[in-house]
Enzyme design. Structure first.
Site, short mmCIF file in Angstrom:
data_model
loop_
_atom_site.label_atom_id
_atom_site.label_comp_id
_atom_site.label_asym_id
_atom_site.label_seq_id
_atom_site.Cartn_x
_atom_site.Cartn_y
_atom_site.Cartn_z
CG ASP A 255 -2.11 0.98 0.99
OD1 ASP A 255 -2.05 1.79 0.03
OD2 ASP A 255 -3.09 0.94 1.77
C1 BGC Z 1 -4.85 3.47 0.01
C2 BGC Z 1 -4.98 2.46 -1.11
C3 BGC Z 1 -4.78 3.16 -2.42
C4 BGC Z 1 -3.43 3.82 -2.42
C5 BGC Z 1 -3.11 4.57 -3.70
C6 BGC Z 1 -3.59 4.28 -0.06
O1 BGC Z 1 -3.63 5.34 0.83
O2 BGC Z 1 -4.90 2.79 1.25
O3 BGC Z 1 -6.25 1.86 -1.06
O4 BGC Z 1 -4.90 2.24 -3.48
O5 BGC Z 1 -3.39 4.77 -1.36
O6 BGC Z 1 -3.90 5.69 -3.78
#
Ligand code: BGC
Length: 789
Positions: A255
């Site tokens: 993530d």
């Molecule tokens: C989120 C993810 C997301 C990623 C990219 C993170 O803060 O938890 O779900 O895909 O950012 O935006």
């Protein structure tokens, strides 16, 4: 109708691409990773920027783009802001997962996935960052709107259908957030402390099913720790379970910002860090000093190259999508997403009627249709319910009053106008909901209440006109018990995406039948919810103390009152279920058939839910658990037989003692239901069990020996001797009731070794000696080994 398992990965006939298969050594014409330098391989294991993987130009490895997800494409323009939360290109905003899931419609999820894949392909996006299949442990989680359900079976089936759909377009998906990411509070550090069985039965199965059934090209590890270890460094989760047990052969991406120690993460099974932290040199150094092996780096780099190869179909020139068709799909998704919680008969409204309709509430004009954070989509169009109701009923019938300000500032003038409009109308349709800022990535809610100013408005509108229909816009459960008496009908609209406004109007006027069913229990009060005392934890730990008892598993096991149960949802027609039959197939599998009849006067859709109840499990189990479901749409008077399959897992529990899924030989009850509290039929079925015999030792209790298929037989003679030894049924012992119970019952919990130890005091005349024990344990070991051979 269709069966529970997701349909196959086939896309629409004209779909241009599908996921390229196989390939572990590099893209066509590209050298295998072994031919790359260590520095080049290290560079592959982190991104180039916020949304691009790093290519290796010299080796012809291109840099590909990824973008959020899950309910719409959020591709940021080239000049993206540093935290990736700024604006994005217009894309169809489908209902977020909370809505889509309420359809219980795997076919719909697949079609929405296909559309999302087509939009990603048109924008040259190789991986769409979704779906999110985390379990709704508490209604407070700020991202519940992005997740499917409190039930892992349902979340897994819906997630798999979505992945099949997206990937049929050649675009990869990212199954997230692996694992146990069930809150936003302290999400970068908190440790989700979960016992082994709960992890296996509640928090992993949705991921497991999607991986095994739909093979997402990537899995995104979560920010949080699981039992003290960062998900990004969790060898057990990323390597032993995900790859080893489930056979995942795709790429694990962090993530965004989830990596604490990149070397440890790579060693644990992470392949690529996003966004880049500029630490590729650390990886090179780690290989040089032996903290990482060249093979470990090769494996990660190879998976990056394989992903690029597998998503070649996403990068085609001239791909376009039909925005109008996708808007129509978004509308039909929204139609299936709303849940009619209550209706005293006021709905549907008559589109040809003449009575005036007061449309009240700012949300009718300014819809809340998605949550905030990384999933925020800039829609291609935006319907609102006010326009759609006006178009359907005619402007002369409709009066609008905003009733409240979106920022919650009390405004007596707005209330007075709304009351006047309600008084002059035949019916008032009042749009209430949660303010946008309360439901977002990054923080959790602290309560589940609709804002007080809106409830005060409802009280006044209802007094002015009891024929008040309430439509809700919210991304997670809200408390309705205290005020729902003031609603003649209550439509839970969730967040319905860009076409939610027109879909809501169609549902209100009965142009479509409400077919959504709850995928989360609506509690009476927040304090009733199972995780209440253990959410969101403190000092960087959250203890999942409620264990398996999440959502309806808790409420139904206690038979505790709820506002609306899991699986609930009304239709404008009525249904009956008959002829339930459960036929055992091979091993511990069953085929369930039942007939559903539309007994009302309108066409409608019902969702049959199959729960399994084990009345005599040797371990504690929730009273019942969802194990299959199927939707059926029927004309008035029409009947249709529905057939669903229960596989071995439907009856299994995770044995923490034996570290495996276990099916016991016993009679279980299969329940066919219209909600977890509306069971229409029950049938028993005898299961042979999985035939795997767990070990017995001197410390196993007499009860465990007796319940064991092999041990039970061997311990028989001892049992006879014990049964002969009834305690006296008089005197002090009888007063305590001792005489009422047989000796075997009294000693049932005693480890057999202790019986032998007591026997040793009796000397030669003992009925059970240490030597007997030794012989018994040796015999059971032998027979178990023979039976398992
Ligand atoms: C989120 C993810 C997301 C990623 C990219 C993170 O803060 O938890 O779900 O895909 O950012 O935006």
């Amino acid at each position: 109708m269709h069966d529970t398992p997701a349909a196959g990965p086939a896309g629409p006939a004209d779909s241009a691409a599908s996921i390229a298969s196989g390939g572990t050594a590099g893209t066509a014409g590209v050298p295998g990773v072994r031919e790359l330098t260590t520095a080049q391989k290290a560079s592959l294991t982190s991104g180039a920027d916020f949304w691009h993987l790093q290519g290796v130009e010299a080796a012809g490895i291109e840099s590909v783009m990824v973008a959020d997800g899950p309910h719409g494409l959020r591709k940021q323009p080239a000049e993206a802001d540093p935290i990736g939360l700024g604006t994005s290109l217009p894309a169809t905003c489908f209902p977020p997962a909370v809505g889509l899931a309420s359809s219980w419609d795997t076919d719909l999820l697949r079609r929405v996935g296909e559309a999302l894949g087509a939009e990603a392909r048109a924008e040259n996006v190789s991986v769409l960052l979704g779906p999110g299949v985390n379990i709704k442990r508490s209604p407070l989680c700020g991202r519940n709107f992005e997740y499917f359900s409190e039930d892992p079976f349902l979340a897994g089936r819906l997630g798999a259908a979505y992945v099949h759909g997206v990937q049929s377009q050649g675009v990869g998906t990212s199954l997230k957030h692996f694992a146990a990411n069930n809150q936003e509070t302290d999400r970068f550090r908190v440790s989700a402390d979960i016992d082994e069985r709960t992890l296996r039965e509640i928090y992993l199965p949705a991921f497991e099913h999607v991986v095994k059934d739909a093979a997402p090209l990537t899995v995104m590890c979560a920010y949080n720790k699981v039992n003290g270890t960062y998900a990004s460094e969790h060898h057990f989760l990323l390597t032993e379970v995900l790859r080893g047990e489930w056979g995942f052969d795709g790429l694990v991406v962090s993530d965004w910002g989830a990596v604490a120690d990149r070397v440890k993460a790579l060693a644990a099974g992470l392949d690529i860090e996003m966004p880049p932290s500029g630490t590729d040199a650390q990886i090179v150094a780690a290989v040089e000093d032996g903290r990482l092996t060249e093979e470990q780096l090769d494996a990660a780099a190879r998976r990056v190259v394989t992903l690029i190869e597998r998503t070649a179909g996403a990068r085609v020139e001239g791909a376009v999508f039909d925005a109008d068709a996708h808007h129509r799909l978004a509308r039909s998704a929204a139609l299936s997403s709303a849940v009619l919680l209550k209706n005293d008969g006021i709905l549907p409204l008559d589109p040809a009627g003449t009575g005036r309709i007061a449309v009240i509430g700012e949300f009718a004009r300014t819809p809340r249709y998605q949550g905030s954070g990384s999933s925020l989509v800039v829609p291609t169009r935006l319907d609102n319910a006010l326009d759609a109701i006006t178009a359907l009923a005619g402007p002369e019938r409709v009066a609008f009053a905003p009733g409240f300000a979106l920022d919650g500032t009390p405004d007596p003038g707005l209330v007075a106008d709304a009351v006047a409009a309600a008084r002059d109308a035949e019916v008032a349709v009042l749009f209430l909901g949660l303010p946008a800022g309360t439901e977002s990535e990054g923080h959790d809610r602290t309560h589940i209440d609709i804002p007080a100013d809106q409830l005060a408005l409802l009280a006044e509108v209802h007094t002015a006109n009891p024929a008040t229909v309430v439509v809700l816009s919210n991304g997670a459960a809200v408390a309705v018990a205290d005020w729902q008496d003031r609603a003649a009908a209550l439509l839970e609209g969730w967040l319905l995406g860009q076409a939610g406004g027109s879909a809501t109007a169609e549902l209100l006027f009965g142009l479509a039948d409400p077919s959504g069913r709850l995928t989360e229990t609506l509690p009476l009060r927040l304090a009733d919810t199972p995780a209440h005392l253990h959410f969101p934890g403190s000092e960087q730990h959250v203890r999942y103390a409620e264990g398996l008892y999440v959502g309806y598993r808790y409420f139904d096991s206690l038979n505790a009152p709820v506002a609306y149960p899991f699986g609930h949802g009304l239709s404008y027609t009525t249904f009956e279920l008959s002829g339930l039959s459960v036929v055992r197939g091979a091993g511990n599998t069953c085929t369930v058939t039942a007939t559903v009849t539309n007994t009302g006067a309108r066409t409608g859709t019902q969702t049959v839910q199959i729960y399994v109840h084990d009345p005599a499990s040797s371990v504690d189990r929730p009273v019942h658990e969802l194990k299959a479901f199927g939707r059926v749409t029927l004309a008035p008077g029409q009947s249709e037989a529905i057939t669903l399959h229960l596989d071995e897992r439907a009856f299994a529990y995770w044995s923490a003692a034996e570290h495996r899924w276990k099916v016991e030989a016993r009679t279980v009850e299969v329940r066919a239901a219209f909600s977890s509290r509306d069971i229409r039929a029950r049938e028993s079925v005898e299961l042979p069990g999985d035939g795997v015999f767990g070990p017995l030792t001197a410390m196993s209790s007499l009860r465990e020996w007796l319940g064991h298929p092999i041990g039970g037989k061997l311990v028989g003679p001892l049992l006879e001797k014990l049964a002969a030894m009834r305690p006296p049924a008089d005197g002090a012992d009888a007063e305590r009731g001792g005489g009422e119970r047989s000796l075997p019952e009294m000693v049932a919990g005693l480890p057999l070794g202790k019986l032998a130890m007591f026997g040793a005091f009796a000397g030669a005349g003992a009925m059970f000696t240490p030597a007997d024990l030794e012989a018994l344990v040796a015999a059971v070991d032998r027979e178990i080994a023979d039976a398992s051979a």
